[in-house]
Motif scaffolding. Sequence first.
Motif, PDB file in Angstrom:
ATOM      1  N   ALA A  97       0.846  -1.174  -0.004  1.00  0.00           N
ATOM      2  CA  ALA A  97      -0.008  -0.058  -0.111  1.00  0.00           C
ATOM      3  C   ALA A  97       0.592   1.296  -0.086  1.00  0.00           C
ATOM      4  CB  ALA A  97      -1.113  -0.001   1.122  1.00  0.00           C
ATOM      5  N   MET A  98       2.012   1.341   0.833  1.00  0.00           N
ATOM      6  CA  MET A  98       2.672   2.409   0.767  1.00  0.00           C
ATOM      7  C   MET A  98       3.766   2.354  -0.445  1.00  0.00           C
ATOM      8  SD  MET A  98       4.133   2.611   4.730  1.00  0.00           S
ATOM      9  CE  MET A  98       4.288   0.484   4.942  1.00  0.00           C
ATOM     10  N   LEU A  99       3.821   1.594  -1.166  1.00  0.00           N
ATOM     11  CA  LEU A  99       4.508   1.396  -2.460  1.00  0.00           C
ATOM     12  C   LEU A  99       3.920   2.232  -3.324  1.00  0.00           C
ATOM     13  CD1 LEU A  99       6.670  -1.954  -2.362  1.00  0.00           C
ATOM     14  CD2 LEU A  99       7.566   0.382  -2.399  1.00  0.00           C
ATOM     15  N   VAL A 100       2.664   1.945  -3.395  1.00  0.00           N
ATOM     16  CA  VAL A 100       1.609   2.323  -4.386  1.00  0.00           C
ATOM     17  C   VAL A 100       1.305   3.832  -4.299  1.00  0.00           C
ATOM     18  CG1 VAL A 100      -1.034   2.353  -4.960  1.00  0.00           C
ATOM     19  CG2 VAL A 100       0.150   0.386  -4.537  1.00  0.00           C
ATOM     20  N   GLN A 101       1.384   4.268  -2.738  1.00  0.00           N
ATOM     21  CA  GLN A 101       1.553   5.764  -2.983  1.00  0.00           C
ATOM     22  C   GLN A 101       2.423   6.525  -3.061  1.00  0.00           C
ATOM     23  OE1 GLN A 101       0.202   5.365   1.617  1.00  0.00           O
ATOM     24  NE2 GLN A 101      -1.529   6.594   1.402  1.00  0.00           N
ATOM     25  N   THR A 102       3.446   5.921  -2.843  1.00  0.00           N
ATOM     26  CA  THR A 102       4.952   6.524  -3.146  1.00  0.00           C
ATOM     27  C   THR A 102       5.194   6.414  -4.651  1.00  0.00           C
ATOM     28  OG1 THR A 102       5.850   5.957  -1.152  1.00  0.00           O
ATOM     29  CG2 THR A 102       7.259   6.549  -2.576  1.00  0.00           C
ATOM     30  N   TYR A 103       5.059   5.505  -5.361  1.00  0.00           N
ATOM     31  CA  TYR A 103       5.726   4.883  -6.608  1.00  0.00           C
ATOM     32  C   TYR A 103       4.459   4.775  -7.667  1.00  0.00           C
ATOM     33  CZ  TYR A 103      10.189   4.620  -4.451  1.00  0.00           C
ATOM     34  OH  TYR A 103      11.074   4.856  -3.638  1.00  0.00           O
ATOM     35  N   GLY A 104       3.090   5.087  -7.504  1.00  0.00           N
ATOM     36  CA  GLY A 104       2.031   4.824  -8.435  1.00  0.00           C
ATOM     37  C   GLY A 104       1.435   3.545  -8.415  1.00  0.00           C
ATOM     38  N   PRO A 105       0.348   3.517  -9.345  1.00  0.00           N
ATOM     39  CA  PRO A 105      -0.684   2.386  -9.175  1.00  0.00           C
ATOM     40  C   PRO A 105       0.014   1.037  -9.810  1.00  0.00           C
ATOM     41  CG  PRO A 105      -1.511   4.212 -10.775  1.00  0.00           C
ATOM     42  CD  PRO A 105      -0.194   4.687  -9.831  1.00  0.00           C
ATOM     43  N   MET A 107       2.651  -0.252  -8.874  1.00  0.00           N
ATOM     44  CA  MET A 107       3.252  -0.915  -7.794  1.00  0.00           C
ATOM     45  C   MET A 107       2.149  -1.731  -7.055  1.00  0.00           C
ATOM     46  SD  MET A 107       6.405  -0.376  -7.733  1.00  0.00           S
ATOM     47  CE  MET A 107       6.829  -1.080  -6.214  1.00  0.00           C
ATOM     48  N   ALA A 108       0.907  -1.700  -7.529  1.00  0.00           N
ATOM     49  CA  ALA A 108      -0.275  -2.702  -6.834  1.00  0.00           C
ATOM     50  C   ALA A 108      -0.023  -4.099  -7.521  1.00  0.00           C
ATOM     51  CB  ALA A 108      -1.537  -2.206  -7.614  1.00  0.00           C
ATOM     52  N   LEU A 109       0.947  -4.314  -8.370  1.00  0.00           N
ATOM     53  CA  LEU A 109       1.174  -5.708  -8.696  1.00  0.00           C
ATOM     54  C   LEU A 109       2.128  -6.347  -7.624  1.00  0.00           C
ATOM     55  CD1 LEU A 109       2.792  -4.982 -12.381  1.00  0.00           C
ATOM     56  CD2 LEU A 109       0.710  -6.163 -11.826  1.00  0.00           C
ATOM     57  N   GLY A 110       2.399  -5.731  -6.780  1.00  0.00           N
ATOM     58  CA  GLY A 110       2.980  -6.295  -5.431  1.00  0.00           C
ATOM     59  C   GLY A 110       2.341  -6.966  -4.654  1.00  0.00           C
ATOM     60  N   PHE A 111       0.897  -6.615  -4.715  1.00  0.00           N
ATOM     61  CA  PHE A 111      -0.087  -7.413  -4.086  1.00  0.00           C
ATOM     62  C   PHE A 111      -0.241  -9.046  -4.490  1.00  0.00           C
ATOM     63  CE2 PHE A 111      -1.640  -3.378  -2.912  1.00  0.00           C
ATOM     64  CZ  PHE A 111      -1.946  -3.501  -1.465  1.00  0.00           C
ATOM     65  N   ALA A 144      -1.867   2.339   4.867  1.00  0.00           N
ATOM     66  CA  ALA A 144      -2.183   3.420   3.722  1.00  0.00           C
ATOM     67  C   ALA A 144      -2.507   4.926   4.423  1.00  0.00           C
ATOM     68  CB  ALA A 144      -3.009   3.069   2.725  1.00  0.00           C
ATOM     69  N   ALA A 145      -3.497   4.564   5.429  1.00  0.00           N
ATOM     70  CA  ALA A 145      -3.636   5.905   6.174  1.00  0.00           C
ATOM     71  C   ALA A 145      -2.771   6.498   7.034  1.00  0.00           C
ATOM     72  CB  ALA A 145      -5.068   5.325   7.052  1.00  0.00           C
TER      73      ALA A 145
END
Length: 151
Positions: A97-105, A107-111, A144-145
């Motif tokens: 979640a933090m990677l998505v916030q930092t580097y963009g959507p 990074m959601a592949l990390g899920f 994330a929050a």
Amino acid sequence: MVGALFAAVIPITFIKYGIRKGHWGDRHVGAKPARLVVMAVILLSVATGIVLMLVAGAPRTMVALIVSMLVTLAILAAITFAWKISVHQAVSAGACAMLVQTYGPWMALGFLLVVVVGWSRVELRDHTRNQVIAGTILGTIVAAAVFHLAR
């Protein structure tokens, strides 16, 4: 370096020491009493690291990352009094979640890796599906929050 020392090196060293002394059987620390001791030591270590990072003027994003870890772990520790929620899932999902916030959507592949971690926790019979699902949801939302607010 300070964040890594207090959030990873000191906690894993404490866990390994406990294994060598026979206080717990493995690095997963499955028994509730031992798990709570380990979580308390990790919380103290992480809080100490945050204070040192703030004093040293560490980058705000790095401090936010470690603060997110602290808050997530505190909530997991509270839940652990009643139920064995998956810490592995919370940590891996929160990191994504933090990677998505930092580097963009993208990074959601990390899920996808979070799914693999969850599968392994169930397959190894360390957790039930509900414990894995709860850990994933809690880790994602809390990290994330808190990361968003702390940055």
